[in-house]
Scaffold this motif. Sequence first.
Motif, PDB file in Angstrom:
ATOM      1  N   LEU A 124      -6.851   5.095  -9.456  1.00  0.00           N
ATOM      2  CA  LEU A 124      -5.770   4.639  -8.682  1.00  0.00           C
ATOM      3  C   LEU A 124      -4.361   4.781  -9.675  1.00  0.00           C
ATOM      4  CD1 LEU A 124      -7.869   3.022  -6.686  1.00  0.00           C
ATOM      5  CD2 LEU A 124      -5.514   3.637  -5.623  1.00  0.00           C
ATOM      6  N   PRO A 127      -8.205  -0.483  -7.365  1.00  0.00           N
ATOM      7  CA  PRO A 127      -7.486  -0.577  -6.010  1.00  0.00           C
ATOM      8  C   PRO A 127      -7.384  -2.043  -5.181  1.00  0.00           C
ATOM      9  CG  PRO A 127      -9.690   0.203  -5.734  1.00  0.00           C
ATOM     10  CD  PRO A 127      -9.445   0.102  -7.233  1.00  0.00           C
ATOM     11  N   PHE A 151     -12.605   8.015  -3.695  1.00  0.00           N
ATOM     12  CA  PHE A 151     -12.202   9.269  -4.026  1.00  0.00           C
ATOM     13  C   PHE A 151     -10.648   9.571  -3.323  1.00  0.00           C
ATOM     14  CE2 PHE A 151     -14.936   9.683  -0.459  1.00  0.00           C
ATOM     15  CZ  PHE A 151     -14.468  10.534   0.398  1.00  0.00           C
ATOM     16  N   GLN A 197     -11.269  -6.829  11.039  1.00  0.00           N
ATOM     17  CA  GLN A 197     -12.352  -7.523  11.470  1.00  0.00           C
ATOM     18  C   GLN A 197     -12.461  -8.964  11.341  1.00  0.00           C
ATOM     19  OE1 GLN A 197     -14.859  -3.120  10.699  1.00  0.00           O
ATOM     20  NE2 GLN A 197     -15.560  -5.250   9.482  1.00  0.00           N
ATOM     21  N   ILE A 252     -17.631   6.967   5.694  1.00  0.00           N
ATOM     22  CA  ILE A 252     -16.613   7.090   4.915  1.00  0.00           C
ATOM     23  C   ILE A 252     -15.261   6.943   5.642  1.00  0.00           C
ATOM     24  CG2 ILE A 252     -15.330   9.255   3.703  1.00  0.00           C
ATOM     25  CD1 ILE A 252     -18.370  10.319   3.741  1.00  0.00           C
ATOM     26  N   ARG A 253     -14.353   6.227   4.962  1.00  0.00           N
ATOM     27  CA  ARG A 253     -13.228   5.858   5.880  1.00  0.00           C
ATOM     28  C   ARG A 253     -12.048   5.938   4.808  1.00  0.00           C
ATOM     29  NH1 ARG A 253     -11.421   0.460   5.446  1.00  0.00           N
ATOM     30  NH2 ARG A 253     -10.813   0.659   7.403  1.00  0.00           N
ATOM     31  N   PRO A 254     -10.657   6.052   5.435  1.00  0.00           N
ATOM     32  CA  PRO A 254      -9.541   6.004   4.593  1.00  0.00           C
ATOM     33  C   PRO A 254      -9.349   4.513   4.115  1.00  0.00           C
ATOM     34  CG  PRO A 254      -9.006   6.825   6.999  1.00  0.00           C
ATOM     35  CD  PRO A 254     -10.437   6.308   6.590  1.00  0.00           C
ATOM     36  N   ALA A 255      -8.643   4.261   3.194  1.00  0.00           N
ATOM     37  CA  ALA A 255      -8.303   2.730   2.971  1.00  0.00           C
ATOM     38  C   ALA A 255      -6.817   2.847   2.035  1.00  0.00           C
ATOM     39  CB  ALA A 255      -9.173   2.150   1.966  1.00  0.00           C
ATOM     40  N   PHE A 256      -6.440   1.671   2.064  1.00  0.00           N
ATOM     41  CA  PHE A 256      -4.768   1.641   1.565  1.00  0.00           C
ATOM     42  C   PHE A 256      -4.030   2.943   2.475  1.00  0.00           C
ATOM     43  CE2 PHE A 256      -7.445  -0.172  -1.696  1.00  0.00           C
ATOM     44  CZ  PHE A 256      -6.757  -1.118  -1.945  1.00  0.00           C
ATOM     45  N   GLY A 257      -3.790   2.630   3.574  1.00  0.00           N
ATOM     46  CA  GLY A 257      -2.832   3.386   4.440  1.00  0.00           C
ATOM     47  C   GLY A 257      -3.293   4.889   4.149  1.00  0.00           C
ATOM     48  N   GLY A 258      -4.514   5.274   3.894  1.00  0.00           N
ATOM     49  CA  GLY A 258      -4.829   6.820   3.914  1.00  0.00           C
ATOM     50  C   GLY A 258      -4.745   7.085   2.406  1.00  0.00           C
ATOM     51  N   ASN A 259      -4.145   6.505   1.501  1.00  0.00           N
ATOM     52  CA  ASN A 259      -4.054   7.020   0.298  1.00  0.00           C
ATOM     53  C   ASN A 259      -5.294   7.329  -0.366  1.00  0.00           C
ATOM     54  OD1 ASN A 259      -1.125   7.036  -0.002  1.00  0.00           O
ATOM     55  ND2 ASN A 259      -1.280   4.739  -0.209  1.00  0.00           N
ATOM     56  N   ILE A 260      -6.329   6.434  -0.252  1.00  0.00           N
ATOM     57  CA  ILE A 260      -7.623   6.738  -0.794  1.00  0.00           C
ATOM     58  C   ILE A 260      -8.795   6.717   0.269  1.00  0.00           C
ATOM     59  CG2 ILE A 260      -7.187   5.934  -3.057  1.00  0.00           C
ATOM     60  CD1 ILE A 260      -8.548   3.402  -2.372  1.00  0.00           C
ATOM     61  N   MET A 261      -9.994   7.402  -0.172  1.00  0.00           N
ATOM     62  CA  MET A 261     -10.745   7.296   0.732  1.00  0.00           C
ATOM     63  C   MET A 261     -12.237   6.605   0.061  1.00  0.00           C
ATOM     64  SD  MET A 261     -10.036   9.298   3.179  1.00  0.00           S
ATOM     65  CE  MET A 261     -11.559   9.714   4.200  1.00  0.00           C
ATOM     66  N   ALA A 262     -13.002   5.922   1.013  1.00  0.00           N
ATOM     67  CA  ALA A 262     -14.155   5.120   0.502  1.00  0.00           C
ATOM     68  C   ALA A 262     -15.391   5.296   1.184  1.00  0.00           C
ATOM     69  CB  ALA A 262     -13.678   3.585   0.533  1.00  0.00           C
ATOM     70  N   THR A 263     -16.398   5.479   0.424  1.00  0.00           N
ATOM     71  CA  THR A 263     -17.707   5.473   0.896  1.00  0.00           C
ATOM     72  C   THR A 263     -18.503   4.138   0.981  1.00  0.00           C
ATOM     73  OG1 THR A 263     -18.052   7.880  -0.079  1.00  0.00           O
ATOM     74  CG2 THR A 263     -19.832   6.762   0.850  1.00  0.00           C
ATOM     75  N   ASP A 282      -7.262  -2.382   6.079  1.00  0.00           N
ATOM     76  CA  ASP A 282      -7.094  -2.024   7.578  1.00  0.00           C
ATOM     77  C   ASP A 282      -8.289  -2.118   8.257  1.00  0.00           C
ATOM     78  OD1 ASP A 282      -4.527  -0.901   7.287  1.00  0.00           O
ATOM     79  OD2 ASP A 282      -5.260   1.237   6.827  1.00  0.00           O
ATOM     80  N   ALA A 307     -14.989  -0.195   9.483  1.00  0.00           N
ATOM     81  CA  ALA A 307     -14.179  -0.063  10.427  1.00  0.00           C
ATOM     82  C   ALA A 307     -13.434   1.308  10.126  1.00  0.00           C
ATOM     83  CB  ALA A 307     -12.864  -0.962  10.043  1.00  0.00           C
ATOM     84  N   ILE A 332      -3.355  -4.585   5.444  1.00  0.00           N
ATOM     85  CA  ILE A 332      -2.985  -3.396   5.282  1.00  0.00           C
ATOM     86  C   ILE A 332      -3.587  -2.603   4.155  1.00  0.00           C
ATOM     87  CG2 ILE A 332      -0.820  -3.513   6.291  1.00  0.00           C
ATOM     88  CD1 ILE A 332       0.419  -3.490   3.468  1.00  0.00           C
ATOM     89  N   ASP A 333      -4.319  -3.515   3.248  1.00  0.00           N
ATOM     90  CA  ASP A 333      -5.385  -2.816   2.078  1.00  0.00           C
ATOM     91  C   ASP A 333      -6.462  -2.036   2.703  1.00  0.00           C
ATOM     92  OD1 ASP A 333      -6.137  -5.228   2.698  1.00  0.00           O
ATOM     93  OD2 ASP A 333      -6.618  -5.975   0.623  1.00  0.00           O
ATOM     94  N   THR A 372       0.919  -1.301   0.099  1.00  0.00           N
ATOM     95  CA  THR A 372       0.074  -0.059   0.083  1.00  0.00           C
ATOM     96  C   THR A 372       0.747   1.223  -0.204  1.00  0.00           C
ATOM     97  OG1 THR A 372      -0.142  -0.080   2.445  1.00  0.00           O
ATOM     98  CG2 THR A 372      -1.883  -0.855   1.447  1.00  0.00           C
ATOM     99  N   ASN A 409     -18.214   4.347  -3.546  1.00  0.00           N
ATOM    100  CA  ASN A 409     -17.289   5.102  -4.448  1.00  0.00           C
ATOM    101  C   ASN A 409     -15.937   5.069  -3.737  1.00  0.00           C
ATOM    102  OD1 ASN A 409     -18.195   6.881  -2.702  1.00  0.00           O
ATOM    103  ND2 ASN A 409     -18.155   8.642  -4.309  1.00  0.00           N
TER     104      ASN A 409
END
Lengths: 261, 400
Positions: free
Chosen positions: A26, B21, A229, A127, B207-218, A124, B190, A121-122, A14, A227
């Motif tokens: 991406l 991703p 972003f 769960q 809404i949360r960060p994923a990929f170590g904060g590199n992207i956000m996902a809803t 996080d 999470a 880590i993808d 990541t 989505n």
Amino acid sequence: MVNVIVCIKQVPDTAEVRINPETNTLIRDGVPSIINPYDMHAIEAGLQIRDNIGGRVTVITMGPPQAESALRDAISMGCDDAVLLTDRAFAGSDTLATSYTLSRAISKIGADIIICGKQAIDGDTAQVGPEIAEFLNIPHVSYVRKIEDIKADSIRVQRLMDESYDIVESSIPVLLTVVKELNEPRLPSLRGKIASKKAEIKKWTSSDIEADADRIGLRGSPTQVKNIFAPGPRKERKTLEGTVEQQVEALIQELRSLKCV
Amino acid sequence: MRIVVNADRCTGCETCVASCPFTAIVMTTSGKAFINEYCQICRACLSVCPEGAIIEVVEEGGQPPVSGRQPSACKGVWVFAEQRDGRVASIAYELLGIGRGLADERRAELSAVLFGAPESEALELIRWGADRVFISDDPGLEGFNDEPYSKMLSLLIEEHRPEIVLAGATPTGRSFIPRVAARLRTGLTADCTSLEIDSETGNLLQIRPAFGGNIMATILCPNSRPQMATVRPRVMKRGQYNKDRKGEIINVSGHGLSSRTRVIETIKEVSDLTVNLQEADIIVSGGRGLGGPEGFELLAELAEVLGGAIGASRAAVDEGWIPYCHQVGQTGKTVCPRLYIACGISGAVQHLVGMQSSDIIIAINKNPEAPIFNIATYGIVGDVYKVVPILIRKIREIKE
Ligand SMILES: Cc1cc2nc3c(=O)[nH]c(=O)nc-3n(C[C@H](O)[C@H](O)[C@H](O)COP(=O)(O)OP(=O)(O)OC[C@H]3O[C@@H](n4cnc5c(N)ncnc54)[C@H](O)[C@@H]3O)c2cc1C
Ligand SMILES: Nc1ncnc2c1ncn2[C@@H]1O[C@H](COP(=O)(O)O)[C@@H](O)[C@H]1O
């Protein structure tokens, strides 16, 4: 003699994933796939348990056919068996469906101790481990940073919390999720490398684990990604000028006006 | 629903491969793109294909219902109020802050669930916005054990059927809440950093960060209830405190909750330096650029004049210069102070995700190209050992 099952996931590295803010897509060119770093510690923990008290370590993963390479890497570190859960019907699994699927496979193999990484880590999410434990109706201990003692029917571990750690005792069978403080993963041995080339990796589909079709893949996944972003841009940035002394002076003026000092 | 590649139109240009991703798009031996089991239907690839070869297909049977409760039967927003040593933790007040807003928007009640704390603490939850508090002092809930916690909370949820359940993304919340979700067979998102109600459907947008904060996902959980999320500490704002606010306190008992785990002892991590990072208003943080443990003595001096706590990058922790409990980042703590001063930290994404929502970020680094400057509010290019002593001296001058 204990049967240990380690759940591992193959993830993109990541640190190298980026999003293009203009197109919202991406940029992942050449990002390598690795075994989830926490799962390396899970493998090491399983191997140490086996080496100390005897038994077998089986690694399992749910993923596409290419995840087989992650299992071979685990065998080269010394794991005894490997199972790949692969089926188009698993596509789109969220954590609930993933844990259900893994729990079916674990029931089929049978285990005393199941070890997962703290999180992948993808996503996080952290769960999958506790959810597997619930589906298997066994206890779990999260964030294990040390295994203190293993007896025939109980285990004592240290659980890392925010500003403290707990000493927790659990009955066996149990599921542990592990943090990196637990150990230092070993490197593959030459013997392991040879074994990994020859090893036969079992490939199971949904029917092999007698999974309920409504509980796997997209059908069994209550959550959906709506989505993705790029993270919002950072607030304003101010530059400081002059010598270090002058910059520090300017900084302090700013901090004073913001009432930080 | 499924995303597939129309092989007749695919030219094998590989544009889509990099857009995914989830590493779900691979090239087959015949030179066509193929979408495999990792696909999460995020649709990131749909727009990138220059040939329009990637399409969404609805499979037979349509979107099947998953188990859990049907949406229409559920009402109310719940927060799990975590406690430490019998006192409500600050995350619980943050959850009440966001929970109040969500409940008002859904025209529903806001309830809190509190285990192992006295009624006086339940009153505090009401003053911070709860309409109702379920409280239990069942002996099975003494110490934190996942099984009794998850069993008790699941029983309450099954009885009262809330629409939304929130808990802190703390070690406790992230350990037992997944068991609750599995028991109820519902979705769980999470570590959310933002929650909203979709005005059209009434669903919770998580809404949360994923990929170590590199992207956000809803993330959505449209067809089962409750919609469950853990929420990152220090991100949501507390609501209004009103000491006259009234609410209902309901005592519940667990009917002999059992646990196969047992906490034998809790040991506080000891450190000479102030650790309480997540509560700190000001954090002075050091990285490998400090060059040795003595750097943290200098930072401790700065932290002291500012009244702040000490943080660290993983590199500094790995070097053994400072204990792990100070680590900020993906594998350490997430902090959100008013002021974060990064000294000799390069700004790797894994560090940034743990501190980038701080109000003001100051970076001190001798390399002007260090990525930390990209997110800093103020940057000083220079040697920590030159800059920090001046900073300390000048702040002392002001204070005198
Ligand atoms: C799975 C995973 C999880 C991770 N989790 C975390 C995490 O939780 N937290 C975390 O921090 N990292 C984490 N990392 C590690 C992260 O990728 C970086 O390696 C780490 O943050 C680097 O720490 P650093 O900035 O202190 O060191 P470096 O990257 O070595 O940077 C040192 C900086 O100090 C500057 N410098 C040197 N001397 C001086 C001086 N005298 N004065 C001023 N500046 C100086 C240099 O220019 C450089 O920019 C993780 C990595 C992985 C793979
Ligand atoms: N697809 C998978 N196959 C096997 N194990 C998994 C899978 N996904 C998650 N895990 C395990 O669950 C842990 C937590 O993952 P997550 O909940 O995705 O953060 C990982 O460290 C793995 O041990």
